[in-house]
Design an enzyme around this catalytic site. Structure first.
Site, PDB file in Angstrom:
ATOM      1  N   HIS A   1       0.846  -1.186   0.000  1.00 55.00           N
ATOM      2  CA  HIS A   1       0.000   0.000   0.000  1.00 55.00           C
ATOM      3  C   HIS A   1       0.884   1.240   0.000  1.00 55.00           C
ATOM      4  CE1 HIS A   1      -4.029   1.649   0.702  1.00 55.00           C
ATOM      5  NE2 HIS A   1      -3.492   2.511   1.547  1.00 55.00           N
TER       6      HIS A   1
ATOM      7  N   LYS B   1     -11.379   5.778  -3.235  1.00 54.53           N
ATOM      8  CA  LYS B   1     -10.502   6.845  -2.768  1.00 54.53           C
ATOM      9  C   LYS B   1      -9.140   6.588  -3.383  1.00 54.53           C
ATOM     10  CE  LYS B   1      -9.224   8.148   1.438  1.00 54.53           C
ATOM     11  NZ  LYS B   1      -9.121   8.345   2.908  1.00 54.53           N
TER      12      LYS B   1
ATOM     13  N   LYS C   1      -4.844   7.578  -3.143  1.00 48.00           N
ATOM     14  CA  LYS C   1      -3.817   8.141  -2.262  1.00 48.00           C
ATOM     15  C   LYS C   1      -2.933   9.056  -3.099  1.00 48.00           C
ATOM     16  CE  LYS C   1      -4.597   6.852   1.875  1.00 48.00           C
ATOM     17  NZ  LYS C   1      -4.809   7.867   2.924  1.00 48.00           N
TER      18      LYS C   1
ATOM     19  N   ASP D   1      -7.037  11.942  -1.408  1.00 48.34           N
ATOM     20  CA  ASP D   1      -6.457  12.134  -0.071  1.00 48.34           C
ATOM     21  C   ASP D   1      -4.943  12.332  -0.133  1.00 48.34           C
ATOM     22  OD1 ASP D   1      -5.786  12.215   2.573  1.00 48.34           O
ATOM     23  OD2 ASP D   1      -6.376  10.149   3.031  1.00 48.34           O
TER      24      ASP D   1
ATOM     25  N   GLU E   1      -9.819  15.338   0.481  1.00 53.95           N
ATOM     26  CA  GLU E   1      -9.549  15.062   1.894  1.00 53.95           C
ATOM     27  C   GLU E   1      -8.178  15.596   2.291  1.00 53.95           C
ATOM     28  OE1 GLU E   1     -10.071  10.953   2.919  1.00 53.95           O
ATOM     29  OE2 GLU E   1      -8.921  11.112   4.758  1.00 53.95           O
TER      30      GLU E   1
ATOM     31  N   ASP F   1      -9.232  15.454   7.928  1.00 50.61           N
ATOM     32  CA  ASP F   1      -8.842  14.186   8.565  1.00 50.61           C
ATOM     33  C   ASP F   1      -7.755  14.454   9.619  1.00 50.61           C
ATOM     34  OD1 ASP F   1      -8.305  11.608   9.304  1.00 50.61           O
ATOM     35  OD2 ASP F   1      -7.526  10.941   7.381  1.00 50.61           O
TER      36      ASP F   1
ATOM     37  N   LYS G   1     -12.497   8.902  12.970  1.00 46.70           N
ATOM     38  CA  LYS G   1     -11.658   7.709  13.179  1.00 46.70           C
ATOM     39  C   LYS G   1     -11.597   7.493  14.675  1.00 46.70           C
ATOM     40  CE  LYS G   1      -8.665   8.048   9.134  1.00 46.70           C
ATOM     41  NZ  LYS G   1      -7.347   8.454   8.620  1.00 46.70           N
TER      42      LYS G   1
ATOM     43  N   GLU H   1     -14.671   4.123   4.667  1.00 44.88           N
ATOM     44  CA  GLU H   1     -13.553   3.474   3.976  1.00 44.88           C
ATOM     45  C   GLU H   1     -13.104   2.268   4.815  1.00 44.88           C
ATOM     46  OE1 GLU H   1     -10.139   6.090   3.832  1.00 44.88           O
ATOM     47  OE2 GLU H   1     -10.350   6.652   5.930  1.00 44.88           O
TER      48      GLU H   1
HETATM   49 MG   LIG Z   1      -6.965  10.487   5.321  1.00 45.75          MG
END
Ligand SMILES: [Mg+2]
Length: 381
Positions: free
Chosen positions: A23, A167, A169, A198, A224, A249, A273, A327
């Site tokens: 990832h 989403k 990255k 994001d 984000e 976030d 979160k 997510e």
């Molecule tokens: Mg984030």
């Protein structure tokens, strides 16, 4: 009547669980995910379980190793012989004696709620006010490394009915290249699906403002945390443009942050979160501030296994304004899960478990397999 229930012990262990594909975050690429598993023994024989994990030490400064030390050395003695049913009191006690370390505190709260749910025979969401929904939509994070790979991956996931929205990255490439790549992915999926972007706080104001119109035209769903966590005024300026909704976030990690973001109109969406805000109770409080301010919520993840994801589900299912889904793909991103009854995905959603406590049971064979037995680090190589 005060309960006679007591906390009789607290143990922790580290787990390293492989992931299906590496990832790419803005700062590092990971091939496995580490967890601290916490077990709290109650005087009635019930054992509450909780899980601590972070995206990485770059995210807020905590790691599974720091969590383990905080839990073993500092938190456990404060909890021993206390009544586990007095969760708010225990959290205040921990907050007075241990500054910060919110991820560690969230994993304790998780274990206490699990043990109480099992004691009372009810799922955790009932202890948080009951569930508003029994399933939550999930966005998959595209991180194949190329725009074409991401478009292909998204299309096949939509076709197979596994996921609806996505989403991406950002933050590894130069902001300009990031922006162009995201526009290309969004355009490649036009009419079929949408993406949220994001960059994990890695862009600057000029980049974000410059590309806002193009993101809007490309149908991008949300932006984000484009700016560094402390640049609240910058986020407010982007929100004011009324183009792509701005999600906070990293800028949102406490109840106080939530109020400040609401007052300064710096976000259209809050990414909730449970770890970053110190637990499920704080997450519900943050969602309450969002509700009062007309801000939508999104169910964020720290990439938990089925244990931590179950805790997220109980909290998110109990709030009314989870308008942007979630997510919560952690369990399907990991190559294995340390429980015998992993969470269930169905038609682009993840189902809220309804067994007692968190609703998941540890798999001791898997714990044996993934338990960390050696120190990790340069000095031990
Ligand atoms: Mg984030």
């Amino acid at each position: 009547m005060l309960s006679t229930l007591r906390i009789k012990g607290l143990t922790t262990e580290l787990l390293d669980i492989p992931i299906k594909r590496p990832h790419q975050f803005s700062t590092e690429k990971v091939a496995d995910k580490s967890f601290v598993l916490i077990r709290v023994q109650f005087s009635n024989g019930v054992v509450g379980i909780g899980e601590g994990t972070t995206p990485g030490i770059w995210w807020n400064g905590e790691s599974v190793e720091t969590m383990k030390v905080v839990l073993d050395r500092y938190a456990a003695p404060l909890l021993l012989d206390e009544d586990p049913a007095q969760i708010e009191h225990l959290l205040q006690k921990l907050n007075r004696r241990i500054r910060g370390n919110v991820f560690a505190k969230a994993s304790i709260e998780m274990a206490l709620f699990d043990g109480l749910g099992k004691t009372y025979g009810v799922p955790v969401h009932q202890l948080l006010g009951g569930q508003n929904r029994d399933r939550i939509p999930v966005r998959w994070a595209l991180a194949s490394g190329t725009p074409d790979g991401d478009i292909e991956e998204a299309q096949s996931l939509v076709d197979s009915g596994n996921y609806v929205n996505f989403k991406t990255k950002s933050g590894k490439e130069a902001p300009e290249d990031d922006a162009k790549r995201n526009i290309r992915i969004a355009e490649g999926l036009r009419g079929k699906s949408t993406i949220g972007i994001d960059p994990n706080g890695s862009w600057d104001r000029i980049t974000a403002v410059k590309w806002m119109d193009a993101f809007f035209e490309a149908g991008i769903d949300f932006l984000e945390q484009p700016l560094p966590p402390e640049d609240i005024e910058g986020l407010a300026r982007l929100s004011e443009m009324k183009k792509v909704p701005v999600m906070a976030d990293e800028s949102l990690s406490s109840v106080q942050d939530a109020l400040r973001l609401a007052e300064t109109r710096a976000a259209d969406i809050f990414s909730l979160k449970i770890h970053k805000s110190g637990g499920m109770k704080n997450t519900v409080k943050i969602a309450g501030i969002a509700e009062a301010a007309g801000i939508s919520c999104f169910g964020g993840t720290s990439l938990e296994s089925s244990i931590g994801t179950a805790a997220c589900l109980h909290a998110y299912a109990s709030i009314p304004n989870l308008d942007y889904g979630s997510e919560l793909f952690g369990p399907s991103w990991l190559a294995d899960d340390p429980v015998i009854n992993p969470l269930v995905y169905e038609d682009g959603c993840i189902l809220v478990p309804d067994g007692p406590g968190l609703g998941v049971e540890l798999d001791e064979d898997k714990l044996k397999k993934y338990r960390r037995t050696e120190q990790k680090g340069a000095l031990t190589r």
